[in-house]
Design a protein around this motif. Structure first.
Motif, PDB file in Angstrom:
ATOM      1  N   ALA A  53     -36.871  65.595  31.231  1.00 33.04           N
ATOM      2  CA  ALA A  53     -38.335  65.609  31.209  1.00 33.04           C
ATOM      3  C   ALA A  53     -38.885  66.451  32.358  1.00 33.04           C
ATOM      4  CB  ALA A  53     -38.865  64.181  31.289  1.00 33.04           C
TER       5      ALA A  53
ATOM      6  N   THR B  52     -42.657  63.012  39.259  1.00 32.17           N
ATOM      7  CA  THR B  52     -43.485  64.225  39.232  1.00 32.17           C
ATOM      8  C   THR B  52     -44.237  64.375  40.560  1.00 32.17           C
ATOM      9  OG1 THR B  52     -43.724  64.049  36.842  1.00 32.17           O
ATOM     10  CG2 THR B  52     -45.333  65.436  37.962  1.00 32.17           C
TER      11      THR B  52
ATOM     12  N   ARG C 239     -41.225  69.771  32.068  1.00 32.92           N
ATOM     13  CA  ARG C 239     -42.523  69.750  32.774  1.00 32.92           C
ATOM     14  C   ARG C 239     -42.689  70.960  33.699  1.00 32.92           C
ATOM     15  NH1 ARG C 239     -46.314  69.792  35.566  1.00 32.92           N
ATOM     16  NH2 ARG C 239     -47.602  68.185  36.508  1.00 32.92           N
TER      17      ARG C 239
END
Ligand code: DC
Length: 230
Positions: A24, A222, A28
């Motif tokens: 992921a 993130t 991203r």
């Protein structure tokens, strides 16, 4: 604004969702994702196919002598938005996830010569940065200078349940008890082996996701990446 590219090293126990996070993050940030465990799995499949493993015992000398004949690559599969693992030009992505490989991969991954060959390949893949690699020794051995290191963990029972759900969804008939035993045995071998045992790098951040949703984890990691990118 063009952001600098960094190296993200993700280590931790088996089946704790490292690959999901790494994948992921790669999507991203537009990074390359490398599942280093897939490389040890591919070597294990090679050993099984060449009858170099009997009753859990690996013919180490023979396998070491055949290392030059093992070609491992990743090729991007745009449908799945991830790379498939190729062993000697054959797509083995599904086969390396099945139980025969899972049950034999730990002893193969303890062989120092196998590790040295895999680490060389992994370092070459990361030389231009912009990479997320997950494994056991990425922050400690492969990329000790990685800008961001994560150490992911979750309880053995939760990890076994996740693996069980994954395998049964693929139609495999396995028992939860068998999977739990496999997870615990792999933890033991991974953490106690002589060559590059699983351990947290001093500067790695711990992510215990036993009670976190995928979204919570992604938000947390993130943020950590954004901090490193300034
Ligand atoms: O992450 P995984 O379960 O696919 O890993 C498969 C095996 O390979 C596991 O026994 C640990 C080992 N491994 C390793 O020793 N070093 C790595 N960098 C990645 C995986």
């Amino acid at each position: 604004m063009i952001l600098p590219k960094i190296v993200i090293a993700i280590d931790g126990h088996s089946s704790c969702g490292k690959s999901t996070i790494a994948k992921a993050l790669a999507v991203r940030f537009g990074y390359v994702f490398i599942d280093s465990g897939a490389m040890y799995r591919a070597v294990t499949l090679f050993a099984l196919r060449n009858n170099l493993i009997a009753n859990g015992k690996v013919d180490e000398q023979k396998l070491i002598s055949l290392i030059p004949q093992i070609n491992i690559e990743f090729r991007y599969n745009s449908e799945k938005q991830k790379s498939d693992t190729y062993l000697n030009w054959e797509n083995v992505e599904d086969e390396i996830r099945q139980l025969p490989v899972s049950q034999n991969v730990s002893p193969v991954a303890t062989i120092a010569e196998v590790r040295a060959a895999m680490v060389r390949l992994q370092q070459a893949m990361g030389k231009n940065k912009g990479i997320v690699m997950d494994g056991r020794d990425i922050g400690t051995v492969v990329f000790p200078e990685a800008e961001l290191k994560l150490f992911v963990t979750a309880s053995a029972e939760i990890r076994a349940q996740r693996r069980f759900d994954e395998l049964t969804a693929n139609g495999e008939s396995v028992s939860y008890a068998e999977i739990l035993q496999n997870v615990q045995e792999r933890d033991r071998i991974d953490s106690t082996r002589e060559a590059s045992p699983l351990r947290k790098a001093d500067d790695a951040l711990i992510l215990d996701n036993s009670n976190m949703t995928r979204e919570e984890q992604m938000a947390w990691v993130t943020e950590r990446v954004m901090e490193r990118l300034g």
